[in-house]
Design a protein around this motif. Structure first.
Motif, PDB file in Angstrom:
ATOM      1  N   TYR A  25       0.835  -1.205   0.000  1.00 50.87           N
ATOM      2  CA  TYR A  25       0.000   0.000   0.000  1.00 50.87           C
ATOM      3  C   TYR A  25       0.866   1.250   0.000  1.00 50.87           C
ATOM      4  N   ALA A  26       1.997   1.183   0.719  1.00 48.99           N
ATOM      5  CA  ALA A  26       2.911   2.323   0.749  1.00 48.99           C
ATOM      6  C   ALA A  26       3.532   2.565  -0.622  1.00 48.99           C
ATOM      7  N   ILE A  27       3.855   1.491  -1.351  1.00 46.55           N
ATOM      8  CA  ILE A  27       4.429   1.628  -2.688  1.00 46.55           C
ATOM      9  C   ILE A  27       3.421   2.279  -3.628  1.00 46.55           C
ATOM     10  N   VAL A  28       2.153   1.837  -3.557  1.00 44.18           N
ATOM     11  CA  VAL A  28       1.119   2.461  -4.386  1.00 44.18           C
ATOM     12  C   VAL A  28       0.990   3.945  -4.050  1.00 44.18           C
ATOM     13  N   GLY A  29       1.014   4.274  -2.755  1.00 49.18           N
ATOM     14  CA  GLY A  29       0.922   5.670  -2.340  1.00 49.18           C
ATOM     15  C   GLY A  29       2.085   6.503  -2.860  1.00 49.18           C
ATOM     16  N   LEU A  30       3.286   5.948  -2.804  1.00 49.78           N
ATOM     17  CA  LEU A  30       4.460   6.666  -3.310  1.00 49.78           C
ATOM     18  C   LEU A  30       4.358   6.892  -4.821  1.00 49.78           C
ATOM     19  N   ASN A  31       3.828   5.911  -5.536  1.00 51.14           N
ATOM     20  CA  ASN A  31       3.693   6.063  -6.986  1.00 51.14           C
ATOM     21  C   ASN A  31       2.643   7.104  -7.353  1.00 51.14           C
ATOM     22  N   VAL A  32       1.512   7.095  -6.649  1.00 54.90           N
ATOM     23  CA  VAL A  32       0.492   8.125  -6.892  1.00 54.90           C
ATOM     24  C   VAL A  32       1.070   9.499  -6.579  1.00 54.90           C
ATOM     25  N   PHE A  33       1.792   9.578  -5.474  1.00 52.98           N
ATOM     26  CA  PHE A  33       2.482  10.809  -5.096  1.00 52.98           C
ATOM     27  C   PHE A  33       3.464  11.219  -6.187  1.00 52.98           C
ATOM     28  N   GLY A  34       4.199  10.248  -6.747  1.00 51.71           N
ATOM     29  CA  GLY A  34       5.177  10.546  -7.780  1.00 51.71           C
ATOM     30  C   GLY A  34       4.546  11.095  -9.049  1.00 51.71           C
ATOM     31  N   VAL A  35       3.425  10.501  -9.484  1.00 50.78           N
ATOM     32  CA  VAL A  35       2.737  10.993 -10.683  1.00 50.78           C
ATOM     33  C   VAL A  35       2.234  12.417 -10.463  1.00 50.78           C
ATOM     34  N   ALA A  36       1.603  12.657  -9.304  1.00 49.79           N
ATOM     35  CA  ALA A  36       1.036  13.979  -9.018  1.00 49.79           C
ATOM     36  C   ALA A  36       2.133  15.037  -8.915  1.00 49.79           C
ATOM     37  N   LEU A  37       3.191  14.732  -8.170  1.00 58.16           N
ATOM     38  CA  LEU A  37       4.266  15.712  -8.002  1.00 58.16           C
ATOM     39  C   LEU A  37       5.051  15.909  -9.288  1.00 58.16           C
TER      40      LEU A  37
END
Length: 295
Positions: A25-37
């Motif tokens: 779940y943390a990896i998915v969160g980091l990836n969503v964060f990465g796309v947005a940022l």
């Protein structure tokens, strides 16, 4: 060899509080964060160059985003660190801070070294020799981590996995055209949407290579050097490890399409956006259907 890409797993483990059940779940969160940022940084670039920030949607909707998010690969977070490093260098003119950011990119994915090399070469061409020392920092960070890996496992973590095919040099476009022909031959006997998708992605990539190389004359920014490096990879290599499956095609071409976005920002020539638009449209309209809504 995955140990060399330690930063994202380390961050995911930290965010999960050390719970292995929460790491995915943390990896998915980091990836969503990465796309947005990443899209936000592209929007900042657009504002700096007087271009509509909606151009950042081409980045957010590019082919590697849905593929990486669905497979929990490192590309969204890795590309965010690259964009952040380039922004601090190109717009803020803070080479030391940029080098530190690129150190995190190198520890996320080793191919970030190519971006560091492109900036170092650009500094040399600009006659800024004293600033070259800054760009040794990412290499030192990478070497230190490799040293730790060797101390722990008694072997280095190589950039190419043990099962990967070796790189081979060939005539221009030989590897690219060979893979397109291979998929076309497969479609003749067994029509399937996945091979159609591969042919389309490879064709878009080929057009991106041609347009990138056509835009490199006088070197005015590091993206031209980086674009040339990635173009050479796809132009002359006959067996690159990225040409293995659909998701590999999309992941290993991301930097090339990002360079085209910046070619447009620096020159305002719309032809550089054509492959990027095709990439994003294919991602939104076709790729998602082919990969995730199968009967």
């Amino acid at each position: 060899y995955r140990y060399q890409r330690i930063l994202m797993p380390l961050l995911a483990w930290t965010l999960s509080g050390g719970s292995m059940d929460r790491v995915p779940y943390a990896i998915v969160g980091l990836n969503v964060f990465g796309v947005a940022l990443g899209a936000f940084i592209v929007a900042l670039y657009c504002r700096h160059f007087g271009v509509t920030p909606y151009l950042s949607l081409l980045y957010a909707c590019a082919l590697w985003s849905p593929i990486s998010l669905s497979r929990s690969t490192i590309e969204p977070f890795y590309l965010f660190t690259l964009l952040a490093g380039f922004y601090v260098y190109c717009i803020k003119n803070k080479p030391l801070l940029s080098a530190l950011i690129f150190s995190t990119a190198v520890l996320t994915r080793e191919l970030a070294i190519l971006s560091v090399i492109s900036i170092a070469l650009f500094e040399i061409l600009q006659g800024k020799y004293k600033r070259i020392i800054y760009w040794s920092i990412p290499f030192i960070a990478y070497a230190c981590w490799q040293g730790f890996i060797y101390y722990r496992f008694r072997e280095f973590s190589s950039a190419v996995g043990p099962m990967a095919k070796p790189y081979e040099w060939g005539i221009p476009f030989h590897g690219l055209l060979a893979k397109i022909w291979e998929h076309i031959e497969t479609l003749r006997t067994n029509f399937n949407t996945e091979d159609v998708g591969k042919v389309i992605v490879l064709a878009i990539t080929g057009s991106a290579v041609v347009i990138t190389l056509s835009g490199i004359r006088k070197i005015e920014n590091p993206f031209q050097i980086l674009g040339a490096i990635y173009s050479v990879l796809f132009l002359f290599y006959t067996a690159p490890r990225g040409w293995t499956d659909f998701w590999g095609y999309t992941r290993h071409t991301a930097e090339l399409f990002i360079c085209l976005i910046f070619f447009y920002l620096y020159t305002k020539q719309k032809r550089f956006l054509f492959p990027v638009i095709a990439n994003s449209l294919f991602a939104c309209i076709v790729a998602y259907t082919i990969m995730f809504i199968r009967k």
